[in-house]
Design an enzyme around this catalytic site. Structure first.
Site, PDB file in Angstrom:
ATOM      1  N   ARG A 262       0.858  -1.188   0.000  1.00 20.98           N
ATOM      2  CA  ARG A 262       0.000   0.000   0.000  1.00 20.98           C
ATOM      3  C   ARG A 262       0.890   1.232   0.000  1.00 20.98           C
ATOM      4  O   ARG A 262       1.464   1.578   1.024  1.00 20.98           O
ATOM      5  CB  ARG A 262      -0.882  -0.037   1.260  1.00 20.98           C
ATOM      6  CG  ARG A 262      -2.078   0.888   1.239  1.00 20.98           C
ATOM      7  CD  ARG A 262      -2.725   0.939   2.618  1.00 20.98           C
ATOM      8  NE  ARG A 262      -1.883   1.660   3.549  1.00 20.98           N
ATOM      9  CZ  ARG A 262      -1.967   1.576   4.885  1.00 20.98           C
ATOM     10  NH1 ARG A 262      -2.862   0.811   5.446  1.00 20.98           N
ATOM     11  NH2 ARG A 262      -1.167   2.282   5.660  1.00 20.98           N
ATOM     12  N   HIS A 266      -3.692   4.531   4.892  1.00 19.08           N
ATOM     13  CA  HIS A 266      -4.908   3.712   4.816  1.00 19.08           C
ATOM     14  C   HIS A 266      -5.999   4.481   4.083  1.00 19.08           C
ATOM     15  O   HIS A 266      -6.670   3.960   3.206  1.00 19.08           O
ATOM     16  CB  HIS A 266      -5.366   3.346   6.232  1.00 19.08           C
ATOM     17  CG  HIS A 266      -6.740   2.769   6.265  1.00 19.08           C
ATOM     18  ND1 HIS A 266      -7.023   1.542   5.721  1.00 19.08           N
ATOM     19  CD2 HIS A 266      -7.913   3.260   6.742  1.00 19.08           C
ATOM     20  CE1 HIS A 266      -8.324   1.291   5.877  1.00 19.08           C
ATOM     21  NE2 HIS A 266      -8.881   2.318   6.484  1.00 19.08           N
ATOM     22  N   TYR A 274       3.404   5.014  10.843  1.00 19.40           N
ATOM     23  CA  TYR A 274       3.751   3.707  11.419  1.00 19.40           C
ATOM     24  C   TYR A 274       4.440   2.794  10.399  1.00 19.40           C
ATOM     25  O   TYR A 274       4.950   1.745  10.742  1.00 19.40           O
ATOM     26  CB  TYR A 274       2.477   3.019  11.962  1.00 19.40           C
ATOM     27  CG  TYR A 274       1.328   3.059  10.973  1.00 19.40           C
ATOM     28  CD1 TYR A 274       1.212   2.114   9.967  1.00 19.40           C
ATOM     29  CD2 TYR A 274       0.384   4.091  11.005  1.00 19.40           C
ATOM     30  CE1 TYR A 274       0.183   2.167   9.036  1.00 19.40           C
ATOM     31  CE2 TYR A 274      -0.653   4.153  10.079  1.00 19.40           C
ATOM     32  CZ  TYR A 274      -0.745   3.187   9.096  1.00 19.40           C
ATOM     33  OH  TYR A 274      -1.746   3.247   8.166  1.00 19.40           O
TER      34      TYR A 274
HETATM   35  C1  LIG Z   1     -15.805  -5.646   9.769  1.00 19.44           C
HETATM   36  C2  LIG Z   1     -15.024  -4.380   9.598  1.00 19.44           C
HETATM   37  N1  LIG Z   1     -14.097  -4.060  10.527  1.00 19.44           N
HETATM   38  C3  LIG Z   1     -13.370  -2.909  10.398  1.00 19.44           C
HETATM   39  C4  LIG Z   1     -13.603  -2.056   9.329  1.00 19.44           C
HETATM   40  C5  LIG Z   1     -12.802  -0.752   9.186  1.00 19.44           C
HETATM   41  N2  LIG Z   1     -11.780  -0.927   8.138  1.00 19.44           N
HETATM   42  C6  LIG Z   1     -12.001  -0.522   6.874  1.00 19.44           C
HETATM   43  S1  LIG Z   1     -10.738  -0.893   5.837  1.00 19.44           S
HETATM   44  C7  LIG Z   1      -9.856  -1.599   7.101  1.00 19.44           C
HETATM   45  C8  LIG Z   1      -8.512  -2.233   6.847  1.00 19.44           C
HETATM   46  C9  LIG Z   1      -8.664  -3.532   6.141  1.00 19.44           C
HETATM   47  O1  LIG Z   1      -7.436  -4.125   5.885  1.00 19.44           O
HETATM   48  P1  LIG Z   1      -7.261  -5.125   4.689  1.00 19.44           P
HETATM   49  O2  LIG Z   1      -8.328  -6.151   4.693  1.00 19.44           O
HETATM   50  O3  LIG Z   1      -5.871  -5.617   4.732  1.00 19.44           O
HETATM   51  O4  LIG Z   1      -7.524  -4.205   3.410  1.00 19.44           O
HETATM   52  P2  LIG Z   1      -6.669  -2.942   2.924  1.00 19.44           P
HETATM   53  O5  LIG Z   1      -7.366  -1.726   3.460  1.00 19.44           O
HETATM   54  O6  LIG Z   1      -5.296  -3.079   3.436  1.00 19.44           O
HETATM   55  O7  LIG Z   1      -6.738  -3.018   1.440  1.00 19.44           O
HETATM   56  C10 LIG Z   1     -10.551  -1.521   8.294  1.00 19.44           C
HETATM   57  C11 LIG Z   1     -10.056  -2.038   9.586  1.00 19.44           C
HETATM   58  C12 LIG Z   1     -14.601  -2.436   8.389  1.00 19.44           C
HETATM   59  N3  LIG Z   1     -14.875  -1.683   7.342  1.00 19.44           N
HETATM   60  N4  LIG Z   1     -15.306  -3.592   8.550  1.00 19.44           N
END
Ligand SMILES: Cc1ncc(C[n+]2csc(CCOP(=O)(O)OP(=O)(O)O)c2C)c(N)n1
Ligand SMILES: [Mg+2]
Length: 354
Positions: A262, A266, A274
């Site tokens: 990434r 975020h 971090y």
């Molecule tokens: C069930 C749930 N928990 C937390 C969130 C908040 N959230 C949105 S994106 C994210 C990170 C997800 O990480 P990953 O699956 O690795 O996807 P990335 O964003 O790195 O592409 C989080 C914690 C959410 N949308 N749904």
């Protein structure tokens, strides 16, 4: 990086594609891949680094900077009737399936003309006609929906496939495991594509799961699993191609872990302090677009002049789409109640798809 075969199911090999292979796409497809890689990078730059910072986009802005090869190398080979279920990092999926950039930008800017009519401003948009299921915010919920889509194919006797993208953090959710098990048991035509970008918000992979490569999750449920370099668009193309062929032949689902990084926060508000600076510098050297461009130049598929022209065309397309979106009106307050209940003439039956 290795391919792990499921005990009984057919194989899906890992391709390294740093040269053009006999099964590489034709020249037209290679050019389209470069175009969508660049268009996605530039459009998301405009969204994340320009429009958001100008205060024209409010709320969460999630982009797939550095991960573009996964969405492009997979969606580019879908045919009519297939479906893609993108994650919040797969903007290219919308473009490749036929959404117009100007409509997506109108959505980002919360305008009445966007596909959600100003009701939300990211990419929770989809179209049954174009074969796109909107992003589902509760992470993991998209995977059982992909199973539902593929079950519909099966019941209707269609040879279509459903590609579903999700992050490595999402694989820790229970729904993901239920969906993979269901798809394997029912031999559903789902391609599970894990975009492993190193972080789930601020959580690095070593705090997320205790295996080296997530591909082991495939055989655990009775489907092939493979880990590939997600920054190698041709490796993505060729690996997904095999998984699609299996699925169309009725042999069931596959799990593909695409390792990438990434290359931003975020979301747009996150400076990602971090993430170690050295890691970012290291990963920047593996940029999927530069890498593919170099390959196409070395193999004389495209010239520097053609690349310049492509870049100019992309900037013009983005400028025009932004100008269109900015000229669109905001929705009127009283329209907020529309579309809550559906009658025979409601807009989601008759008009654009959400
Ligand atoms: C069930 C749930 N928990 C937390 C969130 C908040 N959230 C949105 S994106 C994210 C990170 C997800 O990480 P990953 O699956 O690795 O996807 P990335 O964003 O790195 O592409 C989080 C914690 C959410 N949308 N749904
Ligand atoms: Mg992640």
């Amino acid at each position: 990086m290795r391919a792990i075969k499921s005990p009984k199911t057919a194989k899906i090999a890992y391709h390294r594609a740093d040269g053009l292979l006999p099964q590489s796409p034709d020249v037209g497809t290679l050019e389209r891949m470069l175009y969508y890689l660049k268009l996605t990078r530039e459009a998301e730059y405009r969204i994340e680094r320009v429009l958001y910072r100008q205060g024209k986009i409010v709320g969460g802005v999630y982009v797939g900077r550095g991960q573009e090869a996964i969405g492009v190398g997979s969606a580019i080979q879908l045919v009519e009737g297939d479906f893609v279920l993108p994650s919040h990092r797969d903007f290219s999926s919308f473009l490749i399936r036929g959404f117009e950039l100007k409509d997506l930008l109108a959505n980002w800017l919360g305008r009445a003309n966007g596909p959600t009519r100003g009701r939300e401003n990211t990419t929770h948009v989809g179209s049954l006609k174009l074969g796109v299921i909107p992003i589902i915010s509760p992470l993991g919920d998209t995977l059982p929906v992909a199973c539902g889509v593929a079950l519909a194919f099966k019941l209707r006797g269609r040879k279509n496939v459903a590609l579903v993208h999700f992050g490595e953090g999402t694989t820790s959710r229970g729904d993901v495991h239920e969906a993979m098990n269901l798809a394997a048991v029912m031999k559903l035509a789902v391609i599970f594509i894990c975009n492993n970008n190193g972080y789930a918000y601020s959580t690095p992979t070593e705090r997320q799961y205790a295996v080296k490569d997530l591909c082991v999750r495939g055989p655990a449920y009775g489907m092939p699993g493979v880990t590939i370099d997600g920054n190698d668009v041709l490796a993505v193309y060729q690996t997904v191609r095999q998984a699609i062929e299996r699925a169309r032949a009725g042999e069931g689902p596959s799990f593909i872990e695409c390792k990438t990084f990434r290359m931003t926060g975020h979301s747009a508000h996150d400076a990602a302090e971090y993430v170690p600076k050295e890691r970012l510098e290291e990963e920047a050297k593996k940029d999927p677009i530069t890498r593919f461009e170099k390959l196409l130049l070395a193999q004389r598929v495209i010239t520097t002049r053609q690349i310049k022209q492509m870049e100019q065309r992309i900037q013009k397309e983005i400028d025009e789409a932004v100008a269109y979106a900015e000229a669109c009106p905001f929705p009127r307050g009283e329209t907020a109640i529309e579309g809550v209940y559906c009658g025979p003439d409601c807009w989601w039956e008759t008009g654009s798809a959400v």
